[in-house]
Design a protein around this motif. Structure first.
Motif, PDB file in Angstrom:
ATOM      1  N   GLY A  55      -1.584   9.163 -21.648  1.00  0.00           N
ATOM      2  CA  GLY A  55      -1.552  10.259 -20.692  1.00  0.00           C
ATOM      3  C   GLY A  55      -0.375  10.157 -19.748  1.00  0.00           C
ATOM      4  N   ILE A  56      -0.378  11.054 -18.767  1.00  0.00           N
ATOM      5  CA  ILE A  56       0.675  11.109 -17.756  1.00  0.00           C
ATOM      6  C   ILE A  56       0.142  10.441 -16.493  1.00  0.00           C
ATOM      7  CG2 ILE A  56       2.114  12.631 -16.344  1.00  0.00           C
ATOM      8  CD1 ILE A  56       1.832  14.706 -18.615  1.00  0.00           C
ATOM      9  N   TYR A  57       0.952   9.568 -15.932  1.00  0.00           N
ATOM     10  CA  TYR A  57       0.568   8.797 -14.751  1.00  0.00           C
ATOM     11  C   TYR A  57       1.725   8.786 -13.758  1.00  0.00           C
ATOM     12  CZ  TYR A  57      -3.132   6.958 -17.742  1.00  0.00           C
ATOM     13  OH  TYR A  57      -4.209   6.839 -18.572  1.00  0.00           O
ATOM     14  N   THR A  58       1.427   8.384 -12.535  1.00  0.00           N
ATOM     15  CA  THR A  58       2.483   8.077 -11.579  1.00  0.00           C
ATOM     16  C   THR A  58       2.370   6.604 -11.215  1.00  0.00           C
ATOM     17  OG1 THR A  58       1.139   8.785  -9.697  1.00  0.00           O
ATOM     18  CG2 THR A  58       2.690  10.391 -10.582  1.00  0.00           C
ATOM     19  N   VAL A  59       3.524   5.965 -11.132  1.00  0.00           N
ATOM     20  CA  VAL A  59       3.605   4.598 -10.647  1.00  0.00           C
ATOM     21  C   VAL A  59       3.996   4.703  -9.181  1.00  0.00           C
ATOM     22  CG1 VAL A  59       4.743   2.364 -10.866  1.00  0.00           C
ATOM     23  CG2 VAL A  59       4.340   3.752 -12.909  1.00  0.00           C
ATOM     24  N   GLN A  60       3.172   4.167  -8.309  1.00  0.00           N
ATOM     25  CA  GLN A  60       3.425   4.221  -6.876  1.00  0.00           C
ATOM     26  C   GLN A  60       3.693   2.808  -6.380  1.00  0.00           C
ATOM     27  OE1 GLN A  60      -0.031   6.126  -5.188  1.00  0.00           O
ATOM     28  NE2 GLN A  60       0.354   8.047  -6.262  1.00  0.00           N
ATOM     29  N   ILE A  61       4.885   2.622  -5.826  1.00  0.00           N
ATOM     30  CA  ILE A  61       5.267   1.326  -5.281  1.00  0.00           C
ATOM     31  C   ILE A  61       5.458   1.508  -3.781  1.00  0.00           C
ATOM     32  CG2 ILE A  61       6.948  -0.558  -5.361  1.00  0.00           C
ATOM     33  CD1 ILE A  61       7.718   0.535  -8.174  1.00  0.00           C
ATOM     34  N   SER A  62       4.765   0.694  -3.000  1.00  0.00           N
ATOM     35  CA  SER A  62       4.913   0.786  -1.550  1.00  0.00           C
ATOM     36  C   SER A  62       5.208  -0.592  -0.980  1.00  0.00           C
ATOM     37  CB  SER A  62       3.662   1.381  -0.905  1.00  0.00           C
ATOM     38  OG  SER A  62       2.542   0.580  -1.161  1.00  0.00           O
ATOM     39  N   SER A  63       6.068  -0.577   0.023  1.00  0.00           N
ATOM     40  CA  SER A  63       6.444  -1.816   0.681  1.00  0.00           C
ATOM     41  C   SER A  63       7.045  -1.501   2.031  1.00  0.00           C
ATOM     42  CB  SER A  63       7.462  -2.565  -0.184  1.00  0.00           C
ATOM     43  OG  SER A  63       7.857  -3.752   0.451  1.00  0.00           O
ATOM     44  N   GLY A  65       6.175   0.183   4.563  1.00  0.00           N
ATOM     45  CA  GLY A  65       6.134   1.572   5.003  1.00  0.00           C
ATOM     46  C   GLY A  65       6.937   2.540   4.166  1.00  0.00           C
ATOM     47  N   GLN A  66       7.572   2.074   3.111  1.00  0.00           N
ATOM     48  CA  GLN A  66       8.347   2.955   2.234  1.00  0.00           C
ATOM     49  C   GLN A  66       7.624   3.091   0.907  1.00  0.00           C
ATOM     50  OE1 GLN A  66      12.360   1.556   1.962  1.00  0.00           O
ATOM     51  NE2 GLN A  66      12.823   2.060   4.066  1.00  0.00           N
ATOM     52  N   ASN A  67       7.716   4.280   0.309  1.00  0.00           N
ATOM     53  CA  ASN A  67       7.041   4.550  -0.949  1.00  0.00           C
ATOM     54  C   ASN A  67       8.020   5.070  -1.981  1.00  0.00           C
ATOM     55  OD1 ASN A  67       4.333   4.042   0.031  1.00  0.00           O
ATOM     56  ND2 ASN A  67       4.600   5.901   1.221  1.00  0.00           N
ATOM     57  N   LYS A  68       7.811   4.654  -3.219  1.00  0.00           N
ATOM     58  CA  LYS A  68       8.581   5.175  -4.342  1.00  0.00           C
ATOM     59  C   LYS A  68       7.572   5.590  -5.399  1.00  0.00           C
ATOM     60  CE  LYS A  68      12.179   3.982  -7.652  1.00  0.00           C
ATOM     61  NZ  LYS A  68      13.338   4.753  -7.338  1.00  0.00           N
ATOM     62  N   VAL A  69       7.744   6.795  -5.944  1.00  0.00           N
ATOM     63  CA  VAL A  69       6.822   7.316  -6.939  1.00  0.00           C
ATOM     64  C   VAL A  69       7.630   7.744  -8.156  1.00  0.00           C
ATOM     65  CG1 VAL A  69       5.120   9.121  -7.433  1.00  0.00           C
ATOM     66  CG2 VAL A  69       5.237   8.119  -5.153  1.00  0.00           C
ATOM     67  N   GLU A  70       7.198   7.295  -9.334  1.00  0.00           N
ATOM     68  CA  GLU A  70       7.839   7.647 -10.600  1.00  0.00           C
ATOM     69  C   GLU A  70       6.781   8.111 -11.591  1.00  0.00           C
ATOM     70  OE1 GLU A  70      11.119   7.628 -11.463  1.00  0.00           O
ATOM     71  OE2 GLU A  70      11.760   6.885  -9.507  1.00  0.00           O
ATOM     72  N   LYS A  71       7.097   9.152 -12.348  1.00  0.00           N
ATOM     73  CA  LYS A  71       6.185   9.627 -13.388  1.00  0.00           C
ATOM     74  C   LYS A  71       6.407   8.806 -14.655  1.00  0.00           C
ATOM     75  CE  LYS A  71       6.234  13.569 -16.142  1.00  0.00           C
ATOM     76  NZ  LYS A  71       6.448  15.002 -16.319  1.00  0.00           N
ATOM     77  N   ILE A  72       5.318   8.493 -15.349  1.00  0.00           N
ATOM     78  CA  ILE A  72       5.412   7.742 -16.601  1.00  0.00           C
ATOM     79  C   ILE A  72       4.408   8.324 -17.593  1.00  0.00           C
ATOM     80  CG2 ILE A  72       3.790   5.960 -15.872  1.00  0.00           C
ATOM     81  CD1 ILE A  72       5.462   3.977 -17.501  1.00  0.00           C
ATOM     82  N   ILE A  73       4.798   8.329 -18.845  1.00  0.00           N
ATOM     83  CA  ILE A  73       3.914   8.757 -19.914  1.00  0.00           C
ATOM     84  C   ILE A  73       3.568   7.539 -20.752  1.00  0.00           C
ATOM     85  CG2 ILE A  73       3.686  10.209 -21.973  1.00  0.00           C
ATOM     86  CD1 ILE A  73       5.792  12.070 -20.626  1.00  0.00           C
ATOM     87  N   ILE A  74       2.285   7.282 -20.907  1.00  0.00           N
ATOM     88  CA  ILE A  74       1.825   6.199 -21.768  1.00  0.00           C
ATOM     89  C   ILE A  74       1.298   6.831 -23.045  1.00  0.00           C
ATOM     90  CG2 ILE A  74       0.187   4.307 -22.057  1.00  0.00           C
ATOM     91  CD1 ILE A  74       0.391   3.797 -19.068  1.00  0.00           C
ATOM     92  N   LYS A  75       1.859   6.400 -24.181  1.00  0.00           N
ATOM     93  CA  LYS A  75       1.431   7.009 -25.462  1.00  0.00           C
ATOM     94  C   LYS A  75       0.592   6.071 -26.283  1.00  0.00           C
ATOM     95  CE  LYS A  75       5.726   5.808 -27.763  1.00  0.00           C
ATOM     96  NZ  LYS A  75       6.722   6.179 -28.684  1.00  0.00           N
TER      97      LYS A  75
END
Length: 75
Positions: A55-63, A65-75
């Motif tokens: 499916g389609i997911y988002t990877v959320q990395i926080s550190s 007080g800053q956040n980074k979000v990336e979309k990822i598809i797991i097949k």
């Protein structure tokens, strides 16, 4: 690679060492994976998410007080 078979490499450098939180969230907002990593200045880690449903997911990395979000598809 994106899409991924489940093996995902994350690389990130920080300006100062801080606790890093990684979450994998599905399209309906459910957290399907979460890990808090110790106080680090960089994140270099391979995650094995091959057991997670396709499916389609988002990877959320926080550190620090800053956040980074990336979309990822797991097949």
């Amino acid at each position: 690679p994106n899409p991924s078979s489940g093996m995902v490499n994350l690389n990130m450098s920080l300006k100062q060492a801080s606790v890093i939180n990684v979450k994998l969230v599905n399209v309906i907002g459910e957290v399907v994976f979460a890990e808090t990593l110790g106080k680090n200045k960089e994140l270099i880690k391979t995650f094995d998410w091959s057991h997670i449903s396709s499916g389609i997911y988002t990877v959320q990395i926080s550190s620090n007080g800053q956040n980074k979000v990336e979309k990822i598809i797991i097949k």
